[in-house]
Design an enzyme around this catalytic site. Structure first.
Site, short mmCIF file in Angstrom:
data_model
loop_
_atom_site.label_atom_id
_atom_site.label_comp_id
_atom_site.label_asym_id
_atom_site.label_seq_id
_atom_site.Cartn_x
_atom_site.Cartn_y
_atom_site.Cartn_z
N LYS A 3 0.84 -1.19 0.00
CA LYS A 3 0.00 0.00 0.00
C LYS A 3 0.88 1.26 0.00
O LYS A 3 2.10 1.17 0.24
CB LYS A 3 -0.92 -0.05 1.21
CG LYS A 3 -1.93 -1.22 1.15
CD LYS A 3 -2.78 -1.27 2.42
CE LYS A 3 -3.85 -2.36 2.33
NZ LYS A 3 -4.66 -2.44 3.57
N TYR A 43 -12.09 -2.92 -3.38
CA TYR A 43 -12.59 -3.05 -2.01
C TYR A 43 -14.12 -3.06 -1.95
O TYR A 43 -14.70 -2.71 -0.91
CB TYR A 43 -12.04 -1.91 -1.15
CG TYR A 43 -10.62 -2.18 -0.65
CD1 TYR A 43 -10.30 -3.34 0.05
CD2 TYR A 43 -9.60 -1.25 -0.86
CE1 TYR A 43 -9.01 -3.57 0.51
CE2 TYR A 43 -8.30 -1.48 -0.39
CZ TYR A 43 -8.02 -2.65 0.29
OH TYR A 43 -6.75 -2.89 0.77
N PHE A 51 -15.59 2.74 7.33
CA PHE A 51 -14.22 3.16 6.98
C PHE A 51 -13.97 3.17 5.47
O PHE A 51 -12.85 3.43 5.03
CB PHE A 51 -13.20 2.27 7.68
CG PHE A 51 -13.32 0.79 7.37
CD1 PHE A 51 -12.79 0.25 6.20
CD2 PHE A 51 -13.98 -0.06 8.24
CE1 PHE A 51 -12.91 -1.10 5.91
CE2 PHE A 51 -14.10 -1.43 7.96
CZ PHE A 51 -13.56 -1.93 6.79
N ARG A 79 -0.96 -14.79 4.05
CA ARG A 79 -1.83 -14.17 5.06
C ARG A 79 -1.21 -14.32 6.46
O ARG A 79 -1.27 -13.40 7.27
CB ARG A 79 -3.23 -14.80 5.04
CG ARG A 79 -3.99 -14.57 3.74
CD ARG A 79 -4.69 -13.24 3.65
NE ARG A 79 -5.70 -13.05 4.66
CZ ARG A 79 -6.46 -11.96 4.73
NH1 ARG A 79 -6.29 -10.95 3.86
NH2 ARG A 79 -7.36 -11.82 5.65
N THR A 85 -5.31 -7.87 10.65
CA THR A 85 -5.68 -6.60 10.00
C THR A 85 -5.26 -5.41 10.87
O THR A 85 -4.74 -4.41 10.37
CB THR A 85 -7.21 -6.56 9.77
OG1 THR A 85 -7.59 -7.73 9.03
CG2 THR A 85 -7.64 -5.31 9.02
N ARG A 96 2.83 -6.88 9.36
CA ARG A 96 2.11 -5.79 10.05
C ARG A 96 2.59 -5.65 11.49
O ARG A 96 2.70 -4.53 12.01
CB ARG A 96 0.60 -6.04 9.97
CG ARG A 96 0.03 -5.78 8.57
CD ARG A 96 -1.40 -6.26 8.48
NE ARG A 96 -2.05 -5.90 7.22
CZ ARG A 96 -3.14 -6.48 6.77
NH1 ARG A 96 -3.73 -7.45 7.47
NH2 ARG A 96 -3.69 -6.10 5.62
N ASN A 106 -1.95 -0.12 7.32
CA ASN A 106 -1.39 -1.44 7.66
C ASN A 106 -0.53 -2.05 6.54
O ASN A 106 -0.32 -3.25 6.49
CB ASN A 106 -2.49 -2.40 8.14
CG ASN A 106 -3.54 -2.66 7.11
OD1 ASN A 106 -3.47 -2.16 5.98
ND2 ASN A 106 -4.52 -3.46 7.47
N HIS A 109 -1.81 -5.41 1.40
CA HIS A 109 -3.03 -6.16 1.13
C HIS A 109 -2.64 -7.53 0.64
O HIS A 109 -1.69 -7.66 -0.14
CB HIS A 109 -3.87 -5.46 0.04
CG HIS A 109 -4.95 -6.35 -0.51
ND1 HIS A 109 -6.15 -6.53 0.14
CD2 HIS A 109 -4.98 -7.16 -1.60
CE1 HIS A 109 -6.88 -7.40 -0.55
NE2 HIS A 109 -6.20 -7.79 -1.61
N GLU A 120 -8.73 -10.23 -8.15
CA GLU A 120 -7.85 -9.08 -7.91
C GLU A 120 -6.72 -9.03 -8.94
O GLU A 120 -6.38 -7.95 -9.43
CB GLU A 120 -7.33 -9.13 -6.47
CG GLU A 120 -8.45 -8.82 -5.49
CD GLU A 120 -8.15 -9.18 -4.04
OE1 GLU A 120 -7.01 -9.60 -3.74
OE2 GLU A 120 -9.07 -9.06 -3.21
P1 IDP Z 1 -7.31 -7.50 5.49
O1 IDP Z 1 -6.57 -6.42 4.72
O2 IDP Z 1 -6.54 -7.95 6.70
O3 IDP Z 1 -7.78 -8.64 4.61
P2 IDP Z 1 -10.08 -6.51 5.57
O4 IDP Z 1 -11.04 -6.77 6.68
O5 IDP Z 1 -10.34 -7.17 4.25
O6 IDP Z 1 -8.61 -6.82 6.12
O7 IDP Z 1 -10.05 -4.92 5.36
C1 IDP Z 1 -9.46 -4.36 4.23
C2 IDP Z 1 -8.67 -3.15 4.66
O8 IDP Z 1 -9.57 -2.15 5.13
C3 IDP Z 1 -7.70 -3.37 5.80
O9 IDP Z 1 -6.47 -3.91 5.41
C4 IDP Z 1 -7.55 -1.96 6.35
O10 IDP Z 1 -6.64 -1.19 5.53
C5 IDP Z 1 -8.96 -1.40 6.15
N1 IDP Z 1 -9.77 -1.54 7.38
C6 IDP Z 1 -10.39 -2.65 7.83
N2 IDP Z 1 -11.02 -2.40 8.99
C7 IDP Z 1 -10.80 -1.09 9.28
C8 IDP Z 1 -11.18 -0.23 10.36
O11 IDP Z 1 -11.89 -0.61 11.29
N3 IDP Z 1 -10.72 1.06 10.28
C9 IDP Z 1 -9.95 1.53 9.27
N4 IDP Z 1 -9.56 0.75 8.22
C10 IDP Z 1 -9.98 -0.53 8.24
#
Ligand code: IDP
Length: 145
Positions: A3, A43, A51, A79, A85, A96, A106, A109, A120
C-alpha cells in the site's frame, strides 16, 4: 499489494524480500497509482463499512506496488506472514506486527482466497504482464517440486 504507506516508507523491498526468502515466486510486480474507481471495485465488499471512504482515500493516496506471487499454499502462507488486520493485534515477526501501528495504515493487502486472488489479479494485471518461469532451486524449496 504494498500500500502507499509501505512504498512511501521505503518498505517495499524489505517486504518483497521476505516473500522471496521464504521461497515464493514473484510472477509480476508493478508500481501504479490506483484511481478511485479501481479502488472502489477492489474493495467493493467493504462498500457499506464506515471506513470505506477513508480506505479508498488511503489506497489512492500514492503509488502501490501490485504483485502476483506464487507458491504452494501461497494464500494462507502469505496471510500468516502479513498478520492481523489491526497491526496492534498482529504477532511480532509478521509484516504488520513488525512495521505498522494503525489498521488504516497497515502497509499491505493480501488476497484471502483463490477466487479473490483471481479477481484481484485480473483487476491489476493484463495476462501478458504475468511471467511464468522455473526457479532453479525448486528442489531445495519443495520436497516434490
Ligand atoms: P485485510 O486487509 O486484513 O484482509 P479486511 O477486513 O479485508 O482486512 O479490510 C481491508 C482493509 O480495510 C484493511 O487492510 C484496512 O486497511 C482497512 N480496514 C479494515 N477495517 C478497518 C477499520 O476498522 N478502520 C480503518 N480501516 C480498516
Amino acid at each position: 499489494m504494498l500500500k502507499p504507506d509501505a512504498v512511501k516508507r521505503r518498505l517495499a523491498g524489505e517486504v518483497i524480500g521476505r516473500f522471496e526468502k521464504r521461497g515464493l515466486k514473484i510472477l509480476a510486480a508493478k508500481m501504479m497509482v490506483i484511481n478511485k474507481e479501481l479502488a472502489e471495485t477492489h474493495y467493493g465488499e467493504h462498500a457499506e463499512k464506515p471506513f470505506f471512504k477513508d480506505l479508498v482515500d488511503y489506497i489512492t493516496s500514492g503509488p502501490v506496488l501490485a504483485t502476483v506471487i506464487e507458491g504452494e499454499e501461497c494464500i494462507s502462507m502469505i496471510r500468516k506472514m502479513v498478520g492481523a488486520t489491526n497491526p496492534q493485534e498482529a504477532d511480532m515477526g509478521t509484516i504488520r506486527g513488525d512495521y505498522a501501528i494503525d489498521t488504516g495504515r497497515n502497509i499491505i493487502h493480501a488476497s484471502d482466497a483463490p477466487d479473490s486472488a483471481k479477481r484481484e489479479i485480473s483487476l491489476f494485471f493484463d495476462e501478458s504482464e504475468i511471467c511464468e518461469y522455473v526457479l532453479p532451486d525448486e528442489e531445495l524449496i519443495y520436497e516434490e517440486p
